[in-house]
Each structure stands twice: as structure tokens, then as C-alpha cells.
Design a protein around this motif. Structure first.
Motif, PDB file in Angstrom:
ATOM      1  N   MET A  54     -50.053  36.539  55.034  1.00 18.32           N
ATOM      2  CA  MET A  54     -50.512  36.944  56.354  1.00 18.32           C
ATOM      3  C   MET A  54     -51.656  36.027  56.784  1.00 18.32           C
ATOM      4  O   MET A  54     -52.455  35.601  55.964  1.00 18.32           O
ATOM      5  N   GLU A  55     -51.716  35.759  58.052  1.00 15.25           N
ATOM      6  CA  GLU A  55     -52.803  34.932  58.569  1.00 15.25           C
ATOM      7  C   GLU A  55     -54.046  35.787  58.795  1.00 15.25           C
ATOM      8  O   GLU A  55     -53.955  36.994  59.008  1.00 15.25           O
ATOM      9  N   THR A  56     -55.205  35.122  58.754  1.00 16.21           N
ATOM     10  CA  THR A  56     -56.467  35.794  59.060  1.00 16.21           C
ATOM     11  C   THR A  56     -57.238  34.960  60.074  1.00 16.21           C
ATOM     12  O   THR A  56     -57.101  33.737  60.122  1.00 16.21           O
ATOM     13  N   ARG A  57     -58.040  35.646  60.868  1.00 17.22           N
ATOM     14  CA  ARG A  57     -58.982  34.997  61.779  1.00 17.22           C
ATOM     15  C   ARG A  57     -60.294  35.756  61.668  1.00 17.22           C
ATOM     16  O   ARG A  57     -60.300  36.989  61.535  1.00 17.22           O
ATOM     17  N   TYR A  58     -61.386  35.017  61.746  1.00 17.33           N
ATOM     18  CA  TYR A  58     -62.716  35.609  61.673  1.00 17.33           C
ATOM     19  C   TYR A  58     -63.473  35.187  62.918  1.00 17.33           C
ATOM     20  O   TYR A  58     -63.801  34.014  63.081  1.00 17.33           O
ATOM     21  N   PHE A  59     -63.712  36.150  63.800  1.00 20.62           N
ATOM     22  CA  PHE A  59     -64.368  35.881  65.068  1.00 20.62           C
ATOM     23  C   PHE A  59     -65.620  36.743  65.216  1.00 20.62           C
ATOM     24  O   PHE A  59     -65.676  37.856  64.684  1.00 20.62           O
ATOM     25  N   THR A  60     -66.569  36.252  66.005  1.00 20.10           N
ATOM     26  CA  THR A  60     -67.668  37.119  66.415  1.00 20.10           C
ATOM     27  C   THR A  60     -67.084  38.160  67.373  1.00 20.10           C
ATOM     28  O   THR A  60     -65.943  38.021  67.838  1.00 20.10           O
ATOM     29  N   ILE A  61     -67.874  39.158  67.693  1.00 18.87           N
ATOM     30  CA  ILE A  61     -67.415  40.167  68.660  1.00 18.87           C
ATOM     31  C   ILE A  61     -67.094  39.478  69.989  1.00 18.87           C
ATOM     32  O   ILE A  61     -66.037  39.723  70.589  1.00 18.87           O
ATOM     33  N   GLN A  62     -67.970  38.593  70.456  1.00 17.01           N
ATOM     34  CA  GLN A  62     -67.743  37.928  71.737  1.00 17.01           C
ATOM     35  C   GLN A  62     -66.522  37.008  71.682  1.00 17.01           C
ATOM     36  O   GLN A  62     -65.737  36.962  72.632  1.00 17.01           O
ATOM     37  N   ILE A 107     -54.432  39.385  60.548  1.00 15.78           N
ATOM     38  CA  ILE A 107     -55.619  40.237  60.474  1.00 15.78           C
ATOM     39  C   ILE A 107     -56.744  39.500  61.188  1.00 15.78           C
ATOM     40  O   ILE A 107     -57.065  38.359  60.847  1.00 15.78           O
ATOM     41  N   VAL A 108     -57.310  40.154  62.197  1.00 17.82           N
ATOM     42  CA  VAL A 108     -58.465  39.615  62.909  1.00 17.82           C
ATOM     43  C   VAL A 108     -59.678  40.451  62.517  1.00 17.82           C
ATOM     44  O   VAL A 108     -59.691  41.664  62.732  1.00 17.82           O
ATOM     45  N   VAL A 109     -60.666  39.794  61.925  1.00 18.90           N
ATOM     46  CA  VAL A 109     -61.927  40.441  61.601  1.00 18.90           C
ATOM     47  C   VAL A 109     -62.907  40.093  62.716  1.00 18.90           C
ATOM     48  O   VAL A 109     -63.177  38.916  62.958  1.00 18.90           O
ATOM     49  N   ALA A 110     -63.393  41.109  63.402  1.00 24.54           N
ATOM     50  CA  ALA A 110     -64.377  40.914  64.472  1.00 24.54           C
ATOM     51  C   ALA A 110     -65.734  41.337  63.917  1.00 24.54           C
ATOM     52  O   ALA A 110     -66.030  42.532  63.830  1.00 24.54           O
ATOM     53  N   ASN A 111     -66.523  40.340  63.500  1.00 26.65           N
ATOM     54  CA  ASN A 111     -67.820  40.628  62.900  1.00 26.65           C
ATOM     55  C   ASN A 111     -68.700  39.399  63.026  1.00 26.65           C
ATOM     56  O   ASN A 111     -68.326  38.311  62.564  1.00 26.65           O
TER      57      ASN A 111
END
Length: 156
Positions: free
Chosen positions: A55-63, A31-35
Motif C-alpha cells: 500500500m502507498e503512504t503519504r505524509y502531509f501537514t494538515i494544510q 494511507i494518508v497521514v495528516a500530521n
């Protein structure tokens, strides 16, 4: 080419419906959260991680999402979660290959029109959805996989 199985607008981001129901339905293992806000908030990330199991998660900015999603391996089956249609538009304009968007939750607030029990929009949201539609993105309101989806363009 990243293996994006689901792109979902949900202003709650990760919760049980996303972490279990939708991710299992599409076969995601990441799951990639783009926020922009959550990318820098380890407490919110920890709380969301509690809803995720196996499940793995990633938290990224939009850029960061725009810059990094193309580096994903074929084995990463991605559920991409964002808060707003404006975030989706930035991702699409940034080159993220999003062809279909699941619109799950957009809470009602002052100045918004309620389209369904879980989706409320303002004029900027409508404009953004129309622009995404013009870019060839399919836009479907669908709370859970067992529901029949509704094309949001027909409602706005």
C-alpha cells in the motif's frame, strides 16, 4: 472528490491495526497521514512504512492535506489517519469531505477522562467532538472492525 474510505483518529498513527486490519476492511490502497510533526520527520515515516505492505503512504501537514486531497485520483482509495480530533476539525473546516470518523486510540494522560479502554478525552477534545457533531460528522469509537461502534457524543 477524494475517495476517503476511512478517517481514523489514532495517536499512534500507522501501526499494524491501521496498516492491515482497517485498511483491508475498507479496501484502501493509500494511507494518508495528516500530521504536522510527522510530515517533516523522515525517520518516523520510515518506521511507519515498515508496518505497511502493498500500500502507498503519504505524509502531509494538515494544510498540505487540505490543499492536496482534492487532487487524488478516483483509483486512490484513501485511509486518512490523524492524531487528534482537533486535526479532524481543521480538515473539515478546510473543506476536506469527512462525514464519518473512526475514533480508535486517544491515550490517557493527566487531565483526561477515560471513556473506554482506548479512548480518553479532556475538555478541549469534548468541545471539538461536539463541534464536529454539529457540523454533521458521525463520530464512532471502534477499536477494530469486528467491534460494535459507540457514538462518542452519548459518552461525553
Amino acid at each position: 472528490m477524494p475517495n476517503i474510505l476511512l478517517t481514523r483518529i489514532d495517536n499512534r498513527l500507522i501501526h499494524g491495526q491501521v496498516a492491515v486490519t482497517w485498511s483491508n476492511h475498507v479496501g484502501a490502497n493509500l494511507i494518508v497521514v495528516a500530521n504536522d510533526e510527522v510530515a517533516g520527520d523522515s525517520i518516523q515515516q520510515s518506521l511507519m512504512d515498515m508496518a505497511v505492505s502493498g500500500m502507498e503512504t503519504r505524509y502531509f501537514t494538515i494544510q498540505e492535506t487540505i490543499d492536496k486531497i482534492g487532487l487524488a485520483s478516483e483509483e486512490q482509495k484513501i485511509a486518512l489517519i490523524v492524531k487528534t480530533p482537533q486535526d479532524v476539525l481543521k480538515l473539515v473546516k478546510g473543506g476536506v469531505p469527512i462525514r464519518r470518523v473512526n475514533i480508535g486510540n486517544m491515550h490517557y494522560s493527566e487531565g483526561k477522562e477515560q471513556l473506554t479502554s482506548t479512548v480518553s478525552v479532556d475538555e478541549d477534545d469534548k468541545k471539538t467532538f461536539r463541534e464536529l457533531h454539529e457540523l454533521g460528522v458521525q463520530l464512532e469509537i471502534r477499536r477494530v472492525p469486528s467491534e460494535k461502534g459507540q457514538n462518542i457524543i452519548s459518552l461525553i
